[in-house]
Design a protein around this motif. Structure first.
Motif, short mmCIF file in Angstrom:
data_model
loop_
_atom_site.label_atom_id
_atom_site.label_comp_id
_atom_site.label_asym_id
_atom_site.label_seq_id
_atom_site.Cartn_x
_atom_site.Cartn_y
_atom_site.Cartn_z
N ARG A 472 28.52 -20.75 -52.35
CA ARG A 472 28.78 -19.56 -51.55
C ARG A 472 27.88 -19.52 -50.30
NH1 ARG A 472 32.18 -15.39 -53.74
NH2 ARG A 472 31.67 -14.45 -51.73
N GLN A 473 26.62 -19.90 -50.48
CA GLN A 473 25.70 -19.91 -49.34
C GLN A 473 26.13 -20.95 -48.31
OE1 GLN A 473 21.60 -20.41 -50.42
NE2 GLN A 473 20.88 -20.49 -48.31
N LEU A 474 26.59 -22.10 -48.78
CA LEU A 474 27.05 -23.15 -47.87
C LEU A 474 28.25 -22.67 -47.06
CD1 LEU A 474 26.97 -26.06 -46.81
CD2 LEU A 474 28.31 -26.74 -48.83
N PHE A 475 29.20 -21.99 -47.72
CA PHE A 475 30.36 -21.50 -47.00
C PHE A 475 29.95 -20.50 -45.92
CE2 PHE A 475 34.19 -19.23 -46.01
CZ PHE A 475 35.20 -20.16 -46.16
N ARG A 476 29.04 -19.59 -46.28
CA ARG A 476 28.58 -18.60 -45.29
C ARG A 476 27.91 -19.29 -44.10
NH1 ARG A 476 26.99 -15.81 -50.04
NH2 ARG A 476 24.84 -16.55 -49.81
N SER A 477 27.15 -20.34 -44.36
CA SER A 477 26.45 -21.06 -43.30
C SER A 477 27.41 -21.79 -42.38
CB SER A 477 25.45 -22.05 -43.89
OG SER A 477 24.48 -21.38 -44.68
N LEU A 478 28.52 -22.27 -42.93
CA LEU A 478 29.50 -23.03 -42.15
C LEU A 478 30.51 -22.15 -41.42
CD1 LEU A 478 30.27 -25.90 -44.69
CD2 LEU A 478 29.04 -26.12 -42.53
N ARG A 479 30.58 -20.86 -41.79
CA ARG A 479 31.60 -20.00 -41.22
C ARG A 479 31.60 -19.99 -39.68
NH1 ARG A 479 30.37 -15.40 -43.43
NH2 ARG A 479 31.77 -15.42 -45.23
N PRO A 480 30.44 -19.97 -39.01
CA PRO A 480 30.48 -20.00 -37.54
C PRO A 480 31.16 -21.25 -36.98
CG PRO A 480 28.32 -19.28 -38.30
CD PRO A 480 29.06 -19.74 -39.51
N LEU A 481 31.00 -22.39 -37.65
CA LEU A 481 31.69 -23.61 -37.22
C LEU A 481 33.19 -23.49 -37.41
CD1 LEU A 481 29.38 -26.49 -38.55
CD2 LEU A 481 29.66 -25.73 -36.19
N PHE A 482 33.60 -22.89 -38.54
CA PHE A 482 35.03 -22.71 -38.79
C PHE A 482 35.66 -21.82 -37.71
CE2 PHE A 482 33.91 -22.93 -43.60
CZ PHE A 482 33.75 -24.30 -43.52
N VAL A 483 34.99 -20.73 -37.39
CA VAL A 483 35.51 -19.79 -36.38
C VAL A 483 35.56 -20.46 -35.01
CG1 VAL A 483 35.07 -17.61 -35.21
CG2 VAL A 483 34.73 -17.79 -37.69
N GLN A 484 34.51 -21.24 -34.69
CA GLN A 484 34.48 -21.94 -33.41
C GLN A 484 35.63 -22.93 -33.31
OE1 GLN A 484 30.76 -23.94 -32.57
NE2 GLN A 484 31.73 -25.34 -31.11
N GLN A 485 35.91 -23.66 -34.41
CA GLN A 485 37.01 -24.63 -34.39
C GLN A 485 38.34 -23.93 -34.19
OE1 GLN A 485 36.69 -27.68 -37.34
NE2 GLN A 485 38.89 -27.98 -37.48
N GLN A 486 38.47 -22.73 -34.76
CA GLN A 486 39.72 -21.96 -34.61
C GLN A 486 39.96 -21.58 -33.16
OE1 GLN A 486 39.80 -18.30 -36.87
NE2 GLN A 486 41.98 -18.45 -37.16
#
Length: 488
Positions: A472-486
């Protein structure tokens, strides 16, 4: 004798059930989707109708049953496909199947809150409403579109001449009001569609119509045979495994993983993780429609040159619970848990020279099971009963993966005698439509209840809790990258 057919993405499967609802014959015919452009995934509807006759013939032969002994036929199949047809029922387009993502512009002016409140769904271009709007815009006026079908309703019309769709399938369309159990006029208006362009809605287990001469030619079955309205595979698969009452969580371990529970009331998930669908028999199936789970296992097996499931289990068993600190985000085709994030991508984190193939495989198995826990936890928060797991689908053949899932949520898991249950669910609908059973409860009650029960091991609970928290912590940390890619 009854025939049940599952219109899958990769194959059409058929079973023959005897009067005691035992499988006495079966067959499958394979086909494939096509990928004309990035984000576009299509299937020719003729693939399904062309497969029907050979698959039914082979299943009848294996059962040593004559076509005249069949009492009724039922279907389940892939959700969220959309086919435009003319007034005669002939297709005007390929089917834009569930994986197709082209209709993003068609949902830009649709309020997500309206979709959630009316339908219990997440606003998404994969649902039929968006695809129907895309087809209406791109096929042109000369196409003379009469109706938009999902795969099951399309095939039923091909066999009977009757256009009709089950409540469960209609509830996936983004055009269905859960409370009124009918099409939502506000959403029809928003998507620039009319109710006359959609099949009328009926109960999945009722008789849609009878096989006509064209249907007899396609199936090899006698004209006049009753055909059930049918349902989607998200519903037919658990139904065929005896899932028809609240209490258990159905976990369908196919290429994609579907996880959900039944509830008597149509709840809405304000967090957007779960969707609510009508379910055959009258309850509501509150589910996450699935992430690339069995597909991720197949990917890592091919990547690491693991020959089969036995070898994969043996390797994963060599690694400890928690995969020695290695985490995997199961988002190879986008994330559906712990939140819907289509631009998310899968990753490993925590890798060191001490990690080997066994840890990578274990991390993939655990990551997919952690996504299941996301859903189970949310169901519990919403008040949906989650006393045990019902594991279905090809992935349930892995005893290691099944035990892992029981341990991760600390609930017993049931493995039914037959884990590939979608065509069985279709045949149960046929049992009611053909008068063999009075209702779905009677049909489900006649199924064999033989199953293996797996008890959770408290010994592994703390290790899995720690690994789940890291996921869960890893997903939260990666969320900004996911949003940026979108946004790129």
């Amino acid at each position: 004798m009854l025939v049940g057919a599952d219109i899958g993405t990769q194959s059409l499967k058929v079973v023959i059930l005897d009067p005691a609802l035992r499988i006495v014959g079966q067959s499958a015919k394979c086909y494939r989707p096509s990928y004309p452009k990035p984000g576009w995934v299509e299937q020719a509807p003729t693939l399904w109708t062309d497969a029907l006759g050979p698959a039914i013939s082979e299943a009848l032969s294996s059962a040593e049953v004559a076509p005249t002994e069949i009492k009724a036929m039922g279907f389940c199949g892939q959700l969220d496909g959309c086919i435009a047809v003319d007034a005669s029922g002939a297709p005007l387009s390929p089917c834009l199947i569930w994986m197709d993502r082209r209709a993003t512009a068609e949902i830009e002016d649709i309020p997500a809150a309206l979709v959630r409140d009316e339908c219990g769904l997440v606003l998404d271009p994969g649902h039929l409403a968006a695809k129907a709007r895309w087809l209406a815009r791109h096929l042109g006026r000369e196409a003379a579109i009469a109706r938009f079908h999902q795969p099951v309703s399309y095939v039923v019309e091909q066999l009977t001449g009757i256009a009709v769709i089950g409540h469960a399938l209609a509830s996936t369309s983004m055009l269905y009001c859960l409370d009124r159990r009918g099409y939502a006029q506000a959403l029809l208006d928003r998507f620039e569609l009319s109710e006359t362009q959609l099949p009328p809605i009926a109960e999945a287990e009722t008789c849609a119509g009878r096989i006509n001469q064209r249907g007899a030619a396609l199936t090899g079955l006698p004209a006049g045979l009753p055909v059930a309205v049918g349902t989607g595979d998200d519903f037919g698969t658990p139904l065929g495994a005896g899932f028809n009452a609240p209490g258990r969580v159905a976990v369908v371990l196919g290429t994609g993983e579907v996880v959900g529970g039944l509830h008597p009331v149509a709840l809405r998930d304000e967090s957007g993780l779960l969707e609510t669908h009508a379910y055959p028999g009258g309850a509501f199936f509150i589910e996450n429609p699935g992430w690339f789970s069995g597909g991720a296992v197949a990917w890592i097996s091919q990547l690491l040159n693991v020959p089969d499931l036995t070898a994969l289990n043996a390797l994963a068993a060599q690694a400890p619970a928690g995969a020695a600190g290695l985490s995997f985000i199961p988002a190879l085709t986008g994330a559906m848990a712990p939140e819907w994030q289509p631009s998310a991508r899968g990753c490993f984190y925590g890798m060191t020279p001490a990690h080997g193939r066994e840890h990578m495989i274990r991390a993939v198995l655990e990551g997919c099971a952690f996504a299941m826990r996301d859903v189970v936890d949310r169901l519990e928060q919403m008040g949906v009963a989650t006393r045990s797991l019902l594991l279905i689908g090809g992935g349930a053949h892995s005893r290691l993966w099944s035990q892992m899932r029981a341990d991760i949520v600390q609930r017993p898991a049931e493995l039914p005698q037959r884990v590939d249950s979608a065509p069985v669910g279709a045949a149960l609908l046929a049992a009611v439509a053909g008068g063999v059973a009075r209702d779905l409860n009677e049909a489900v009650g006649a199924l064999s209840d033989e199953h293996t029960e797996i008890d959770p091991s408290p010994r592994e609970a703390s290790a899995y809790d720690e690994a789940y928290d890291k996921y869960r912590q890893l997903f939260r940390s990666l969320r900004p990258l996911f949003v940026q890619q979108q946004s790129d």
